[in-house]
Design a protein around this motif. Structure first.
Motif, short mmCIF file in Angstrom:
data_model
loop_
_atom_site.label_atom_id
_atom_site.label_comp_id
_atom_site.label_asym_id
_atom_site.label_seq_id
_atom_site.Cartn_x
_atom_site.Cartn_y
_atom_site.Cartn_z
N ALA A 1 0.81 -1.08 -0.34
CA ALA A 1 0.22 0.13 -0.06
C ALA A 1 1.10 0.65 0.12
O ALA A 1 0.69 2.47 -0.73
N VAL A 2 2.24 1.38 0.59
CA VAL A 2 2.61 2.50 0.43
C VAL A 2 3.66 2.63 -0.79
O VAL A 2 3.28 4.00 -0.87
N ALA A 3 4.17 1.26 -1.22
CA ALA A 3 4.52 1.74 -2.62
C ALA A 3 3.18 1.99 -2.96
O ALA A 3 3.74 2.85 -4.43
N ALA A 4 2.65 1.92 -3.46
CA ALA A 4 1.37 2.42 -4.40
C ALA A 4 1.28 3.26 -4.52
O ALA A 4 0.47 4.54 -5.04
N SER A 5 0.59 4.17 -3.09
CA SER A 5 0.59 5.55 -2.97
C SER A 5 1.68 6.10 -3.04
O SER A 5 1.30 7.49 -3.83
N ALA A 6 3.12 5.56 -2.33
CA ALA A 6 3.88 6.82 -3.41
C ALA A 6 4.53 7.01 -4.73
O ALA A 6 4.53 7.82 -5.20
N ALA A 7 4.16 5.85 -5.23
CA ALA A 7 4.52 6.02 -7.08
C ALA A 7 3.05 6.53 -7.41
O ALA A 7 2.90 7.51 -8.57
N SER A 8 2.17 6.25 -6.96
CA SER A 8 0.86 7.43 -7.09
C SER A 8 0.86 8.57 -6.91
O SER A 8 0.65 9.56 -7.84
N PHE A 9 1.54 8.91 -6.14
CA PHE A 9 1.53 10.29 -5.56
C PHE A 9 2.67 11.13 -6.77
O PHE A 9 2.80 12.10 -6.82
N GLN A 10 3.32 10.36 -6.96
CA GLN A 10 4.19 10.39 -7.35
C GLN A 10 4.70 10.76 -8.96
O GLN A 10 4.94 12.24 -9.43
N VAL A 11 3.53 9.72 -9.94
CA VAL A 11 2.57 10.31 -11.09
C VAL A 11 2.22 11.76 -11.08
O VAL A 11 2.15 12.77 -11.88
N VAL A 12 1.49 12.04 -9.93
CA VAL A 12 0.93 13.20 -9.58
C VAL A 12 1.24 14.54 -10.19
O VAL A 12 1.33 15.93 -9.79
N ALA A 13 1.68 14.74 -8.85
CA ALA A 13 2.95 15.26 -8.31
C ALA A 13 3.65 16.17 -9.34
O ALA A 13 3.89 17.00 -10.03
N LEU B 1 0.84 18.68 -10.91
CA LEU B 1 1.57 19.10 -10.47
C LEU B 1 2.24 20.26 -11.10
O LEU B 1 3.21 20.73 -10.40
N ASP B 2 3.38 19.44 -11.34
CA ASP B 2 4.54 19.59 -12.75
C ASP B 2 5.56 19.91 -11.22
O ASP B 2 6.53 20.98 -11.54
N LEU B 3 5.53 18.99 -9.82
CA LEU B 3 6.14 18.87 -8.82
C LEU B 3 7.35 17.98 -8.61
O LEU B 3 6.41 17.27 -7.56
N PRO B 4 7.91 17.90 -8.93
CA PRO B 4 8.43 16.43 -8.55
C PRO B 4 8.84 15.86 -7.73
O PRO B 4 9.02 17.46 -7.07
N SER B 5 8.63 15.10 -7.26
CA SER B 5 8.76 14.54 -5.70
C SER B 5 10.53 13.93 -5.68
O SER B 5 10.12 12.79 -6.14
N GLU C 1 9.73 7.77 -5.09
CA GLU C 1 10.81 6.77 -5.27
C GLU C 1 11.55 6.12 -5.09
O GLU C 1 11.62 4.52 -4.51
N ALA C 2 12.80 6.62 -3.43
CA ALA C 2 12.71 5.85 -3.31
C ALA C 2 12.04 5.31 -2.01
O ALA C 2 12.31 3.92 -1.71
N LEU C 3 11.12 5.66 -1.26
CA LEU C 3 9.69 4.84 -0.78
C LEU C 3 9.25 4.07 -1.10
O LEU C 3 9.43 2.43 -0.43
N ALA C 4 9.20 3.81 -2.41
CA ALA C 4 8.33 2.95 -2.88
C ALA C 4 9.26 2.06 -3.43
O ALA C 4 8.91 0.38 -3.24
N ARG C 5 10.57 2.47 -3.52
CA ARG C 5 11.66 0.86 -4.05
C ARG C 5 11.53 0.47 -2.38
O ARG C 5 11.65 -1.21 -2.20
N LEU C 6 11.97 1.26 -1.65
CA LEU C 6 12.10 0.18 0.07
C LEU C 6 11.13 -0.39 0.55
O LEU C 6 11.63 -1.25 0.72
N SER C 7 10.08 0.00 -0.22
CA SER C 7 9.02 -0.94 0.16
C SER C 7 8.82 -1.74 -0.29
O SER C 7 8.31 -3.34 0.17
N LEU C 8 8.45 -1.56 -1.88
CA LEU C 8 8.45 -2.73 -2.35
C LEU C 8 9.68 -4.38 -1.82
O LEU C 8 9.55 -4.94 -1.71
N SER D 1 18.67 8.89 -0.74
CA SER D 1 18.28 10.15 -1.51
C SER D 1 17.48 10.05 -1.43
O SER D 1 16.80 9.10 -2.11
N GLY D 2 16.82 10.97 -0.89
CA GLY D 2 15.16 11.40 -0.90
C GLY D 2 14.64 11.03 0.27
O GLY D 2 13.31 12.07 0.78
#
Length: 166
Positions: free
Chosen positions: A28-40, A44-48, A52-59, A126-127
């Motif tokens: 759930a954390v990985a999916a949420s982080a990846a979804s937020f990354q796409v939206v951001a 929003l044109d504001l890369p977070s 990516e680091a959180l999604a990778r760690l969670s996976l 990093s991140g």
């Protein structure tokens, strides 16, 4: 069932349940982080920098924790032709030999995962600005839980095979 066997079975159930819940949370954390990354990034044109680091760690944690649940439920892909053809003592010998091989691989994962976690303890991801050791720690933790699950599944098979549950 002896008192010791009941305690071991209870511990096995608790560890399996905890690993399963933790793996689901990691997914759930990985999916949420990846979804937020796409939206951001694209809406929003504001890369977070941290998603990516959180999604990778969670996976990584999800896979290593999920391995123990999968081993315990005997849900890994297997070929049953040889054990079924052998039957009796040769099939049991093959079963225990396979278990020994699995435990050997898991012991190597534990050993080298622990070594790597210790080596990178001073480096930060990093991140997220947390130690990279948190990512590598999933390997020895998952290996230990998987060893317990593999032995438990070999001694006391699950009530129903995965094919029966589908």
């Amino acid at each position: 069932m002896t008192r010791l066997a009941m305690r071991v079975a209870r511990l096995d159930r608790m560890l399996r349940h905890a690993a399963e819940v933790a793996a689901c949370i990691c997914l759930a954390v990985a999916a949420s982080a990846a979804s937020f990354q796409v939206v951001a990034r694209f809406v929003l044109d504001l890369p977070s920098p941290w998603t990516e680091a959180l999604a990778r760690l969670s996976l990584i944690w999800m896979v290593m924790l999920g391995l123990s649940v999968t081993l315990r439920n005997r849900a890994l892909v297997s070929v049953d032709l040889l054990p079924a053809a052998l039957g009796g003592t040769p099939a049991r010998l093959l079963h225990w030999t396979t278990l020994a091989c699995v435990l050997t691989v898991l012991a190597c994962l534990f050993w080298y995962g622990l070594d790597m976690a210790q080596r990178v303890a001073g480096q930060t991801l990093s991140g997220l600005e947390v130690s990279i050791a948190w990512g590598y720690a999933a390997i020895p933790v998952g290996a230990i839980l998987s060893m317990i699950a593999a032995v438990s599944a070999a001694i006391s098979p699950p009530a129903a095979d995965i094919e029966d549950q589908l």
